[in-house]
Design a protein around this motif. Structure first.
Motif, PDB file in Angstrom:
ATOM      1  N   GLU A  11       0.833  -1.207   0.000  1.00 47.80           N
ATOM      2  CA  GLU A  11       0.000   0.000   0.000  1.00 47.80           C
ATOM      3  C   GLU A  11       0.871   1.261   0.000  1.00 47.80           C
ATOM      4  O   GLU A  11       0.611   2.207  -0.740  1.00 47.80           O
ATOM      5  N   LEU A  12       1.912   1.275   0.824  1.00 45.87           N
ATOM      6  CA  LEU A  12       2.817   2.432   0.879  1.00 45.87           C
ATOM      7  C   LEU A  12       3.519   2.637  -0.463  1.00 45.87           C
ATOM      8  O   LEU A  12       3.661   3.764  -0.931  1.00 45.87           O
ATOM      9  N   VAL A  13       3.951   1.540  -1.094  1.00 44.99           N
ATOM     10  CA  VAL A  13       4.614   1.620  -2.402  1.00 44.99           C
ATOM     11  C   VAL A  13       3.635   2.161  -3.438  1.00 44.99           C
ATOM     12  O   VAL A  13       3.998   3.034  -4.239  1.00 44.99           O
ATOM     13  N   SER A  14       2.393   1.679  -3.420  1.00 43.60           N
ATOM     14  CA  SER A  14       1.409   2.132  -4.406  1.00 43.60           C
ATOM     15  C   SER A  14       1.063   3.611  -4.235  1.00 43.60           C
ATOM     16  O   SER A  14       0.698   4.286  -5.191  1.00 43.60           O
ATOM     17  N   GLN A  15       1.200   4.122  -3.003  1.00 41.73           N
ATOM     18  CA  GLN A  15       0.950   5.540  -2.744  1.00 41.73           C
ATOM     19  C   GLN A  15       2.172   6.401  -3.059  1.00 41.73           C
ATOM     20  O   GLN A  15       2.158   7.605  -2.835  1.00 41.73           O
ATOM     21  N   ILE A  35      11.062  -5.582  -4.541  1.00 43.56           N
ATOM     22  CA  ILE A  35      10.046  -4.545  -4.418  1.00 43.56           C
ATOM     23  C   ILE A  35      10.531  -3.296  -5.159  1.00 43.56           C
ATOM     24  O   ILE A  35      11.695  -2.904  -4.999  1.00 43.56           O
ATOM     25  N   PRO A  36       9.690  -2.676  -5.969  1.00 45.54           N
ATOM     26  CA  PRO A  36      10.106  -1.471  -6.696  1.00 45.54           C
ATOM     27  C   PRO A  36      10.693  -0.415  -5.744  1.00 45.54           C
ATOM     28  O   PRO A  36      10.092  -0.089  -4.720  1.00 45.54           O
ATOM     29  N   GLY A  37      11.878   0.065  -6.087  1.00 50.40           N
ATOM     30  CA  GLY A  37      12.542   1.088  -5.279  1.00 50.40           C
ATOM     31  C   GLY A  37      13.423   0.545  -4.171  1.00 50.40           C
ATOM     32  O   GLY A  37      14.162   1.299  -3.540  1.00 50.40           O
ATOM     33  N   GLY A  95       2.607  -7.794  -4.504  1.00 48.84           N
ATOM     34  CA  GLY A  95       2.680  -6.622  -5.376  1.00 48.84           C
ATOM     35  C   GLY A  95       3.652  -6.800  -6.528  1.00 48.84           C
ATOM     36  O   GLY A  95       4.244  -7.861  -6.714  1.00 48.84           O
ATOM     37  N   PRO A  96       3.828  -5.738  -7.297  1.00 51.37           N
ATOM     38  CA  PRO A  96       4.741  -5.789  -8.441  1.00 51.37           C
ATOM     39  C   PRO A  96       6.195  -5.902  -7.983  1.00 51.37           C
ATOM     40  O   PRO A  96       6.528  -5.560  -6.855  1.00 51.37           O
ATOM     41  N   THR A  97       7.023  -6.419  -8.874  1.00 53.44           N
ATOM     42  CA  THR A  97       8.467  -6.498  -8.617  1.00 53.44           C
ATOM     43  C   THR A  97       9.204  -5.879  -9.792  1.00 53.44           C
ATOM     44  O   THR A  97       8.637  -5.682 -10.855  1.00 53.44           O
TER      45      THR A  97
END
Length: 98
Positions: A11-15, A35-37, A95-97
């Motif tokens: 959720e934090l990544v998507s925001q 995880i992206p980032g 989530g996405p990778t």
């Protein structure tokens, strides 16, 4: 030690929050999808990279299942860093990778 669930991190990544996510898996494992980032710093090198981490930020520690990231979190806590361990690790990540 503080814990966070993978869905909360997602959720934090998507925001697009300004996060410090540190993946402590070996380079090959992280290269297969992280995880992206997230920044990959293998657990064995973490102690030598402390100067690269901002003490004013909270760091989310990630590994495959949560065990190594827990050790990493304890190491950082002992050096005065703010950390939270992602429970269940990448095995729980939906989530996405990258």
């Amino acid at each position: 030690m503080k814990q966070i669930m993978s869905n909360e991190v997602e959720e934090l990544v998507s925001q697009k929050k300004d996060l410090s996510i540190i993946d402590v898996r070996e380079t090959e494992a992280a290269a297969a999808g992280k995880i992206p980032g997230a920044v990959n710093i293998p657990l064995g090198l973490l102690e030598f990279r402390l100067q690269d981490l901002d003490k004013s930020k909270e760091h989310i520690m990630v590994c495959r299942s949560g065990g190594r990231s827990s050790m990493a979190a304890k190491l950082l806590e002992n050096h005065g860093y703010q950390v939270v361990n992602m429970a269940g690790g990448m095995m729980e990540w939906q989530g996405p990778t990258e």
